[in-house]
Enzyme design. Structure first.
Site, PDB file in Angstrom:
ATOM      1  N   ASP A  51      -6.050   8.966  -5.281  1.00  0.00           N
ATOM      2  CA  ASP A  51      -5.722   9.872  -4.180  1.00  0.00           C
ATOM      3  C   ASP A  51      -7.055  10.204  -3.514  1.00  0.00           C
ATOM      4  O   ASP A  51      -7.792  11.064  -3.991  1.00  0.00           O
ATOM      5  CB  ASP A  51      -5.041  11.132  -4.712  1.00  0.00           C
ATOM      6  N   ASP A  57      -4.801  16.905  -7.439  1.00  0.00           N
ATOM      7  CA  ASP A  57      -5.420  15.624  -7.067  1.00  0.00           C
ATOM      8  C   ASP A  57      -5.147  14.554  -8.124  1.00  0.00           C
ATOM      9  O   ASP A  57      -4.818  13.414  -7.799  1.00  0.00           O
ATOM     10  CB  ASP A  57      -6.928  15.797  -6.849  1.00  0.00           C
ATOM     11  N   GLU A  99      -3.556   5.727  -2.075  1.00  0.00           N
ATOM     12  CA  GLU A  99      -2.721   6.338  -1.044  1.00  0.00           C
ATOM     13  C   GLU A  99      -3.302   6.011   0.329  1.00  0.00           C
ATOM     14  O   GLU A  99      -4.515   6.027   0.517  1.00  0.00           O
ATOM     15  CB  GLU A  99      -2.670   7.853  -1.254  1.00  0.00           C
TER      16      GLU A  99
END
EC number: 3.1.21.10
Length: 172
Positions: free
Chosen positions: A7, A140, A68
């Site tokens: 991420d 996160d 992502e």
């Protein structure tokens, strides 16, 4: 198969490592990589992200990677900065010859929670349940684990289709 999910973020990048054996998911590790003091220059901060990802890769030795995708932010400067952080992370991944899959936040949330509009606490709770953890990782790290889980599930789809087609041919 060992997966790492990422991420990306300029200030904090989350990572999550899982092992996948058929439908069985096993938690390996998760955490965050910080780029350091925002007063430092952008090149130094991107270098810190690159080095941090390389260290995680050397420690856990994943075979596949997923990250992502960048979403469009209201602030174009923020989107640009996120894109640069993402680039540093991808550079670290490909420098280790890892295949990199990319997924939108919407697709990750759909895979984990069942809806693309899920809130972060919902993602955290489902990651905790799917990996049978005693407590949910931080946002996160949970998001990164969600990316890894999403990628692992999507990588199973072509195998399932091939298997189903082969079984259909055998039954004829």
């Amino acid at each position: 198969m060992r997966w790492i999910g990422i991420d990306p973020g300029l200030r904090i990048t989350g990572f999550g490592v899982i092992d996948v054996d058929g439908q069985k998911l096993t938690y390996v590790a998760s955490g965050t990589i910080e780029s350091g003091d925002p007063a430092k220059g952008l090149p130094e901060r991107l270098g810190a992200l690159y080095a941090g990802v390389k260290e995680v890769l050397e420690t856990y030795r994943p075979e596949q990677a997923a990250i992502e995708e960048v979403f469009l932010n209201v602030n174009p400067r923020s989107t640009l900065m996120l894109g640069q952080a993402r680039g540093a992370v991808i550079a670290a991944l490909v420098s280790e010859k890892l295949p990199v899959a990319e997924y939108s936040a919407l697709r990750v949330k759909q895979a984990i929670v069942g809806t693309g509009r899920a809130a972060k606490p919902q993602v955290q709770e489902m990651v905790k349940r799917l990996l049978r953890l005693s407590r949910a990782p931080g946002t996160d790290a949970s998001d990164a684990l969600g990316v890894a889980i999403c990628a692992a599930h999507h990588s199973q789809i072509p195998k399932a289709i091939t298997s189903a087609l082969a079984s259909k041919k055998r039954s004829k």
